[in-house]
Design a protein around this motif. Structure first.
Motif, PDB file in Angstrom:
ATOM      1  N   ARG A  11       0.851  -1.180   0.000  1.00 44.19           N
ATOM      2  CA  ARG A  11       0.000   0.000   0.000  1.00 44.19           C
ATOM      3  C   ARG A  11       0.889   1.233   0.000  1.00 44.19           C
ATOM      4  O   ARG A  11       1.796   1.324   0.826  1.00 44.19           O
ATOM      5  CB  ARG A  11      -0.875   0.031   1.244  1.00 44.19           C
ATOM      6  CG  ARG A  11      -1.902  -1.052   1.290  1.00 44.19           C
ATOM      7  CD  ARG A  11      -2.734  -0.893   2.531  1.00 44.19           C
ATOM      8  NE  ARG A  11      -3.629  -2.027   2.670  1.00 44.19           N
ATOM      9  CZ  ARG A  11      -4.317  -2.286   3.742  1.00 44.19           C
ATOM     10  NH1 ARG A  11      -4.209  -1.507   4.806  1.00 44.19           N
ATOM     11  NH2 ARG A  11      -5.099  -3.320   3.795  1.00 44.19           N
ATOM     12  N   GLU A  14       2.731   3.149   3.317  1.00 49.82           N
ATOM     13  CA  GLU A  14       3.118   2.266   4.414  1.00 49.82           C
ATOM     14  C   GLU A  14       4.555   1.838   4.169  1.00 49.82           C
ATOM     15  O   GLU A  14       4.893   1.349   3.099  1.00 49.82           O
ATOM     16  CB  GLU A  14       2.232   1.016   4.472  1.00 49.82           C
ATOM     17  CG  GLU A  14       0.875   1.266   5.038  1.00 49.82           C
ATOM     18  CD  GLU A  14       0.099  -0.026   5.241  1.00 49.82           C
ATOM     19  OE1 GLU A  14       0.440  -1.051   4.617  1.00 49.82           O
ATOM     20  OE2 GLU A  14      -0.850  -0.011   6.031  1.00 49.82           O
ATOM     21  N   TRP A  15       5.373   2.026   5.168  1.00 49.25           N
ATOM     22  CA  TRP A  15       6.785   1.708   5.046  1.00 49.25           C
ATOM     23  C   TRP A  15       7.152   0.570   5.984  1.00 49.25           C
ATOM     24  O   TRP A  15       6.630   0.472   7.086  1.00 49.25           O
ATOM     25  CB  TRP A  15       7.615   2.946   5.367  1.00 49.25           C
ATOM     26  CG  TRP A  15       7.391   4.040   4.382  1.00 49.25           C
ATOM     27  CD1 TRP A  15       6.476   5.040   4.467  1.00 49.25           C
ATOM     28  CD2 TRP A  15       8.060   4.209   3.139  1.00 49.25           C
ATOM     29  NE1 TRP A  15       6.547   5.836   3.353  1.00 49.25           N
ATOM     30  CE2 TRP A  15       7.512   5.351   2.516  1.00 49.25           C
ATOM     31  CE3 TRP A  15       9.078   3.514   2.482  1.00 49.25           C
ATOM     32  CZ2 TRP A  15       7.946   5.805   1.281  1.00 49.25           C
ATOM     33  CZ3 TRP A  15       9.506   3.979   1.249  1.00 49.25           C
ATOM     34  CH2 TRP A  15       8.952   5.110   0.659  1.00 49.25           C
ATOM     35  N   TYR A  16       8.033  -0.294   5.538  1.00 50.25           N
ATOM     36  CA  TYR A  16       8.476  -1.459   6.299  1.00 50.25           C
ATOM     37  C   TYR A  16       9.999  -1.533   6.265  1.00 50.25           C
ATOM     38  O   TYR A  16      10.634  -1.008   5.351  1.00 50.25           O
ATOM     39  CB  TYR A  16       7.919  -2.753   5.689  1.00 50.25           C
ATOM     40  CG  TYR A  16       6.426  -2.848   5.775  1.00 50.25           C
ATOM     41  CD1 TYR A  16       5.818  -3.513   6.818  1.00 50.25           C
ATOM     42  CD2 TYR A  16       5.613  -2.257   4.810  1.00 50.25           C
ATOM     43  CE1 TYR A  16       4.438  -3.606   6.908  1.00 50.25           C
ATOM     44  CE2 TYR A  16       4.236  -2.334   4.890  1.00 50.25           C
ATOM     45  CZ  TYR A  16       3.656  -3.014   5.943  1.00 50.25           C
ATOM     46  OH  TYR A  16       2.296  -3.095   6.032  1.00 50.25           O
ATOM     47  N   GLU A  26       8.580   0.268   0.530  1.00 50.81           N
ATOM     48  CA  GLU A  26       7.255   0.901   0.569  1.00 50.81           C
ATOM     49  C   GLU A  26       6.242  -0.177   0.257  1.00 50.81           C
ATOM     50  O   GLU A  26       6.285  -0.799  -0.805  1.00 50.81           O
ATOM     51  CB  GLU A  26       7.133   2.041  -0.430  1.00 50.81           C
ATOM     52  CG  GLU A  26       5.786   2.743  -0.296  1.00 50.81           C
ATOM     53  CD  GLU A  26       5.643   3.972  -1.180  1.00 50.81           C
ATOM     54  OE1 GLU A  26       4.676   4.711  -0.987  1.00 50.81           O
ATOM     55  OE2 GLU A  26       6.510   4.188  -2.053  1.00 50.81           O
ATOM     56  N   PRO A  38       3.966  -1.789   9.907  1.00 47.51           N
ATOM     57  CA  PRO A  38       4.243  -0.640   9.057  1.00 47.51           C
ATOM     58  C   PRO A  38       4.607   0.611   9.858  1.00 47.51           C
ATOM     59  O   PRO A  38       4.244   0.759  11.011  1.00 47.51           O
ATOM     60  CB  PRO A  38       2.921  -0.412   8.327  1.00 47.51           C
ATOM     61  CG  PRO A  38       1.876  -0.885   9.280  1.00 47.51           C
ATOM     62  CD  PRO A  38       2.521  -2.022  10.036  1.00 47.51           C
ATOM     63  N   ALA A  40       4.819   5.013   9.435  1.00 48.14           N
ATOM     64  CA  ALA A  40       4.155   6.107   8.717  1.00 48.14           C
ATOM     65  C   ALA A  40       5.066   6.777   7.691  1.00 48.14           C
ATOM     66  O   ALA A  40       4.603   7.294   6.680  1.00 48.14           O
ATOM     67  CB  ALA A  40       3.636   7.143   9.701  1.00 48.14           C
TER      68      ALA A  40
END
Length: 80
Positions: A11, A14-16, A26, A38, A40
């Motif tokens: 999505r 959303e960062w991981y 991302e 995730p 922000a």
């Protein structure tokens, strides 16, 4: 062999942090077991390991998580 393969679709926004590849992603690119998030922002994800270390120290020093109730501590065994 699986008949249907689930694809994890990322999505936007959303960062991981991928533990396996040690990089920021991302949207989830890697499997859940290999990532933190995730987050922000990209910046928060980039500091994921530092955040995890800080939280571990907080939890390890939290007196609520270090009970020395019955069966623990002195005498070290089971209740009688």
């Amino acid at each position: 062999m699986a008949l249907f393969k689930r694809r994890t679709v990322g999505r936007p926004g959303e960062w991981y942090y991928c533990l396996k590849h040690q990089k920021v992603e991302e949207g989830p690119e890697c499997r859940a077991a290999d990532r933190l998030g995730p987050y922000a922002t990209r910046e928060e994800a980039a500091h994921a390991m530092e955040t995890a270390r800080e939280r571990n120290v907080e939890w390890e020093t939290d007196p609520k998580w270090h009970d020395t109730g019955a069966g623990q501590g002195k005498g070290g065994g089971e209740e009688e």
